[in-house]
Write an enzyme that holds these catalytic residues in place. Structure first.
Site, PDB file in Angstrom:
ATOM      1  N   CYS A 175      -4.061  32.920 -17.961  1.00  0.00           N
ATOM      2  CA  CYS A 175      -3.018  33.873 -17.556  1.00  0.00           C
ATOM      3  C   CYS A 175      -3.460  35.325 -17.702  1.00  0.00           C
ATOM      4  CB  CYS A 175      -1.745  33.633 -18.348  1.00  0.00           C
ATOM      5  SG  CYS A 175      -1.037  32.018 -18.016  1.00  0.00           S
ATOM      6  N   HIS A 181       2.466  40.224 -17.424  1.00  0.00           N
ATOM      7  CA  HIS A 181       2.307  38.844 -16.972  1.00  0.00           C
ATOM      8  C   HIS A 181       3.679  38.182 -17.032  1.00  0.00           C
ATOM      9  CE1 HIS A 181       1.246  34.746 -16.584  1.00  0.00           C
ATOM     10  NE2 HIS A 181       1.372  34.454 -17.861  1.00  0.00           N
ATOM     11  N   ASN A 210       5.734  31.212 -13.576  1.00  0.00           N
ATOM     12  CA  ASN A 210       4.474  31.682 -14.152  1.00  0.00           C
ATOM     13  C   ASN A 210       3.338  31.272 -13.205  1.00  0.00           C
ATOM     14  OD1 ASN A 210       2.138  32.102 -15.601  1.00  0.00           O
ATOM     15  ND2 ASN A 210       2.893  31.195 -17.502  1.00  0.00           N
TER      16      ASN A 210
END
Ligand code: UT7
Length: 325
Positions: free
Chosen positions: A115, A252, A282
């Site tokens: 990520c 993020h 996500n």
């Protein structure tokens, strides 16, 4: 003092057509729209078609970024693709992107920091440009996490989605002060003691399979806010800026509760936070450039603005990038 700065010339993104809502997930597994929205802020996510690979998403995002920048693909001499869901184990997805864009000069490679991939890729490209070896970079975050999810694991499959985002960076002369446009400071960290808290339980060198994403969600959550705020404080200390000076915080997009808690701890006003987790889920390395493209397109991010990126993910890895737009 003079310095080379990596200035953002343009950005773009691409989301697969298919939208998967919480309601549809709730019809398949033991979950509910209420649970997902309350715990994560996610309402829907996009899922790539079977014949749509990470490189295909990346090429579309790159083309949008090149159009936004108003430059020809042939002027790109560096391509960095951040992904944990490459088309193949090798060659790098970046060379498929390079080929897809009709570029056969320069260098293209993948970077894997889950990520945190986009902030790691931005930092890497920035170092190439500031070293003077390359002039124009495409930095792409592209993922098809739907391919590595265990669709029977309600603790993870409701969280992730597919997509890609890209920026074009150009080496330009600056004054070396924080008044310059471009990337002003970057801070990366990793700590492998946490490598089993968020991982894929397969791989070519171990199981010879692709494997599925596994996560101790509560453990990741526990560390996230502290790690995120640490690297943002590093960015503030390096530049002398404070939360007040930041125009846009583009984190993020893993979980709205993590984003809210980080912004609160840093005293970043909620109206400065760009949120897309509700509509994208996500998307790992793609989440920041996807959110960025939304905030640029709708006119929020303007030339001269201070834009703060941060990410935290598997490894653990984490990092921040502060850029003057
Ligand atoms: O991008 C990389 C970084 N990743 C992240 O930042 C993710 C970090 N973690 C999180 O976002 C959160 O930990 C989650 C959203 C994954 C989970 O939220 P939580 O508040 O930590 O919930 P939990 O894991 O403690 O689970 C609470 C309950 C459990 O039931 P019991 O044991 O209390 O009876 C779970 O079994 O919720 C249950 N649960 C669900 N219920 C309905 C777990 N997943 C689901 C689900 N639907 N999808």
């Amino acid at each position: 003092m003079t310095a080379i700065r990596s200035v953002v010339l343009g950005c773009g993104s691409y989301l697969p057509e298919r939208v998967l809502t919480n309601a549809e997930l709730a019809s398949r597994i033991d979950t509910s729209d209420d649970w997902i929205v309350q715990r994560t802020g996610i309402r829907e996510r996009h899922i790539a078609a079977d014949d749509e690979f990470t490189s295909h998403l990346a090429i579309k995002a790159a083309q949008a970024a090149l159009t936004d920048a108003g430059i020809d693909a042939q002027s790109i001499d560096l391509i960095v693709v951040a992904t944990s869901t490459p088309d193949n184990t090798f060659p790098a997805t970046a060379v498929a992107v390079q080929h897809g864009l009709g570029i056969n000069h320069g260098v293209a490679f993948d970077l894997q920091a889950v990520c945190s991939g986009f902030v790691f890729a931005l930092t890497t490209a920035d170092n190439f440009l500031r070293a003077g070896s390359h002039k124009r970079a495409l930095v792409i975050g592209a993922e098809t996490f739907s391919r590595i999810l265990d669709w029977n694991d309600r603790g993870t499959c409701v969280l992730f989605g597919d997509g890609a985002g890209a920026v074009v960076l150009e080496a330009q002369p600056g004054t070396g002060t924080t008044a310059d446009r471009g990337l002003l400071t970057t801070h990366l960290r990793s700590d492998g003691r946490h490598k089993s808290k968020l991982f894929v339980d397969g791989g070519p060198g171990s199981t010879k399979t692709v494997g599925h994403l596994r996560m101790e969600g509560r453990e990741v959550f526990k560390h996230a806010v502290g790690m995120i705020t640490d690297v943002i404080v590093d960015a503030f200390n390096a530049t002398g800026f404070t939360a007040e000076d930041i125009n846009w915080f583009i984190p993020h997009q893993a979980n709205k509760r993590i984003i809210d808690a980080s912004a609160h701890k840093l005293h970043i006003a909620p109206q400065k936070v760009v949120l897309t987790v509700d509509l994208h889920g996500n998307t790992s390395a793609a989440s920041i450039p996807l959110a960025l493209a939304v905030a640029v397109k709708d006119g929020r991010v303007k030339k001269g603005d201070l834009v703060l990126f941060e990410a935290m993910g598997g490894g653990f890895t984490w990092g921040s990038v502060l850029v003057r737009w």
